[in-house]
Design an enzyme around this catalytic site. Structure first.
Site, short mmCIF file in Angstrom:
data_model
loop_
_atom_site.label_atom_id
_atom_site.label_comp_id
_atom_site.label_asym_id
_atom_site.label_seq_id
_atom_site.Cartn_x
_atom_site.Cartn_y
_atom_site.Cartn_z
CB THR A 53 -0.91 0.02 1.25
OG1 THR A 53 -1.55 -1.25 1.38
CG2 THR A 53 -1.95 1.10 1.16
CB SER A 64 3.75 3.74 8.60
OG SER A 64 2.63 4.41 9.04
CE LYS A 88 5.97 7.20 1.55
NZ LYS A 88 4.57 7.46 1.77
CG ASP A 119 5.32 7.72 8.61
OD1 ASP A 119 4.42 7.41 9.41
OD2 ASP A 119 5.18 7.66 7.37
CB THR A 174 -6.85 1.39 0.92
OG1 THR A 174 -8.18 1.30 1.45
CG2 THR A 174 -5.87 1.57 2.04
CD GLU A 197 -5.88 6.42 3.15
OE1 GLU A 197 -6.04 5.46 2.39
OE2 GLU A 197 -4.80 6.68 3.69
CD GLU A 198 -9.57 2.68 7.19
OE1 GLU A 198 -9.42 2.37 8.37
OE2 GLU A 198 -8.75 2.42 6.29
NE ARG A 231 -5.87 -2.51 7.30
CZ ARG A 231 -4.95 -2.63 8.25
NH1 ARG A 231 -5.29 -3.08 9.45
NH2 ARG A 231 -3.69 -2.31 8.02
C1 G16 Z 1 -0.53 3.48 4.43
C2 G16 Z 1 -1.18 4.18 3.28
C3 G16 Z 1 -2.60 4.52 3.60
C4 G16 Z 1 -3.35 3.29 4.04
C5 G16 Z 1 -2.63 2.63 5.20
C6 G16 Z 1 -3.24 1.30 5.58
O1 G16 Z 1 -0.43 4.37 5.51
O2 G16 Z 1 -0.49 5.36 2.92
O3 G16 Z 1 -3.18 5.08 2.47
O4 G16 Z 1 -4.65 3.61 4.42
O5 G16 Z 1 -1.30 2.37 4.82
O6 G16 Z 1 -3.11 0.44 4.50
P1 G16 Z 1 -3.49 -1.08 4.64
O7 G16 Z 1 -4.93 -1.10 5.02
O8 G16 Z 1 -3.20 -1.64 3.29
O9 G16 Z 1 -2.63 -1.67 5.73
P2 G16 Z 1 0.89 4.43 6.40
O10 G16 Z 1 0.56 5.41 7.48
O11 G16 Z 1 1.07 3.02 6.91
O12 G16 Z 1 1.96 4.84 5.48
#
Ligand code: G16
Length: 543
Positions: A18, A113, A126, A279, A344, A363-364, A496
């Site tokens: 993601t 993150s 990334k 982060d 997402t 986002e949620e 999820r």
């Molecule tokens: C990343 C993405 C977000 C996403 C989140 C959760 O956030 O930038 O857009 O909503 O992961 O993704 P998943 O549901 O695939 O685990 P971050 O804060 O982890 O960089």
């Protein structure tokens, strides 16, 4: 200048998820692993000779070593200059800010993150493009393709670069400039928000607590909230970034930000509480004994945006990820502005913002942001809230309840089943897809399924199509259940389940979300056969 070409062999698992490549630290520590991925980035993005790169990470374990490797590889791959955060540290939104401000070619951000850090924890990397945003899917796919065919990488033979003082040095033909990670970002925040009004609010006795969770945002929050806005010293807690986040899980939600939650639900709770992640791009917002869901927070910011200097002219549009509740959709409708539903991943918002179609997005998963950068931004969300609170002079709870009374309430919850055997998690998703035909039209008590699909998105700007972005079970009253496999975990699979029910009756707005959603939860478990297929009775985390 001695540039070595080092022979290597591909690793098969370097597919970005993601948000970039996230793996265990021990995976990254394998010989050539990091180098292969970095060379695959450089070979995919075609930087012109002499281009400038931004480099920084969230400071987690292995950040320092990785920064030195990337600097030497950048020098060997023809970059002219690298702007690196002091100590190799930049929050993700600050990196986005620096990329944009200095109009650089792009940047490499090192972060896993909200995932735990330390020698046994996670690491990540990334690439962000010149707009400051995460690389689009076409770029991440190109990087993955290169990683599967790589046979060598280029590396400059040189001593490590000192990174702890603001300085400019050379590495081969490349300049390395160590920059203050906080100042440009803090200036940008001061240009968007009315710091005078927030300062008066705080001087008037309004108490805040910000939990930096021993992660990257500590110094940013100290500078902005305590030094520039005058919050009393100690308003920022867990402010010193640590390589292992103090052994904690730097994920700002009710489960992992427990220090803050105890304070905000205790006696003599402050008026406003917030936390951000490893982060610095996620945020959680709390009032006195009151939690604002990320989906509601996005809707509230949109509804109140014109109270805030940087957004006083109104919003071009808003966007949310598909599993995020539709609370913001109703605000967009009232404001008569477009609302986009994306898969997402923050990378999907970039095109919409670059094209001027949206100003706010969220986002949620505790992410909110705007077109001021191209990443979600934890402290920005905190300042946006403080600015609204300074203008409206009401509590977080009152503002939220008034919002629900006007727009209705979207009860919302997410159940995470972490570390599942991959086959079992895939089995649940397969079973659901196979059931689409029989589910549509089925009634469960007062809920009746109107449609089911696997979410697909066509980017309105470049026309690219992303399929298989999550299973949606849509009910006739607007309620939804969404099933999705996470793309950020590093162990097994994380499934999820997102639950959402709309309630217009004010008399029911006081209900606890778990209570209001209990029928939907039962339906989700029933139709997915999740418990029998995975052997898990309970989710790992409920948010
Ligand atoms: C990343 C993405 C977000 C996403 C989140 C959760 O956030 O930038 O857009 O909503 O992961 O993704 P998943 O549901 O695939 O685990 P971050 O804060 O982890 O960089």
């Amino acid at each position: 200048m001695n540039i070595r070409t080092v022979s290597t062999q591909p690793f098969s698992d370097q597919k970005p998820g993601t948000s970039g490549l996230r793996k265990k630290v021990t995976t990254f520590q394998q010989a050539h692993y990091l180098e292969n991925f970095v060379q695959s980035i450089f070979d995919s993005v075609n930087a012109p000779q002499g281009a400038t790169l931004v480099l920084g990470g969230d400071g987690r374990f292995y950040n320092r070593e990785a920064i030195q490797v990337i600097l030497k590889m950048a020098a060997a791959n023809g970059f002219g200059k690298v702007l690196v955060g002091r100590g190799g540290i930049l929050s993700t939104p600050a990196a986005s800010c620096v990329i944009r401000q200095y109009q650089t070619f792009g940047g490499i951000i090192l972060s896993a993150s909200h995932n735990p850090g330390g020698p046994d924890g996670d690491f990540g990397i990334k690439f962000n493009g010149c707009n400051g945003g995460p690389a689009t899917e076409s770029v991440t796919e190109a990087i993955f393709a290169k990683s599967k065919a790589i046979s060598s990488y280029r590396m400059l033979d040189a001593a490590d670069v000192p990174l702890d003082l603001l300085s400019e040095t050379t590495l081969g033909n490349m300049k390395v400039k160590v920059i203050n990670p906080v100042s440009d970002y803090a200036d940008l925040m001061e240009s968007l928000f009315d710091f005078g009004a927030i300062r008066s609010l705080l001087q008037g006795g309004f108490k805040i607590r910000f939990d930096a969770m021993h992660a990257v945002n500590g110094p940013y929050a100290k500078e902005i909230l305590e030094r520039r806005l005058g919050a009393p010293s100690g308003s920022v807690m867990n402010a010193v970034p640590l390589e292992d986040f103090g052994g904690g899980h730097p994920d700002p939600n009710l489960t992992y930000a427990h220090d803050l939650v105890e304070i905000m639900y205790g006696t003599d709770a402050p008026d406003f509480g917030a936390a951000s992640d490893g982060d610095g791009d996620r945020n959680m917002i709390l009032g006195k004994r009151f939690f604002v869901t990320p989906s509601d927070s996005l809707a509230l910011l949109a509804a109140n945006a014109t109270l805030v200097r940087g957004y006083a002219k109104g919003l071009a549009g808003v966007a949310r990820s598909m599993p995020t509740s539709a609370a913001v959709d109703r605000v967009a409708q009232a404001l008569d502005i477009p609302c986009f539903e994306t898969p997402t991943g923050w990378k999907f918002f970039g095109n919409l913002m670059d094209a001027g179609k949206v100003t706010l997005c969220g986002e949620e998963s505790f992410g909110t942001g705007s077109s001021h950068v191209r990443e979600k931004d934890g402290l920005w969300a905190v300042l946006f809230w403080l600015n609204i609170l300074a203008v409206r002079k009401q509590s977080v709870e009152t503002i939220t309840r008034e919002h629900w009374a006007r727009f209705g309430r979207n009860f919302y919850s997410r159940y995470d089943y972490e570390g599942l055997p991959t086959e079992a998690a895939n089995g649940v998703m397969r079973h659901l897809r196979d059931s689409f035909g029989t589910l549509a039209g089925t009634a469960f008590g007062r809920y009746s399924i109107q449609a089911c699909d696997d979410f697909s998105y066509t980017d309105p700007v470049d026309g690219s199509i992303s399929n298989g972005q999550g299973i949606r079970i849509l009910f006739s009253d607007g309620s939804r259940i969404v099933f999705r496999l996470s793309g950020t975990g590093t162990e097994g699979a994380t499934l999820r389940v997102y639950l959402e029910a709309f309630e217009s009756a004010v008399s029911r707005h006081h209900l606890d979300a778990q209570e209001a959603l209990k029928d939907l939860i039962r339906i989700a478990l029933h139709i997915s056969e999740l418990q029998t297929r995975t052997g898990r009775e309970q989710p790992t985390v409920i948010t």
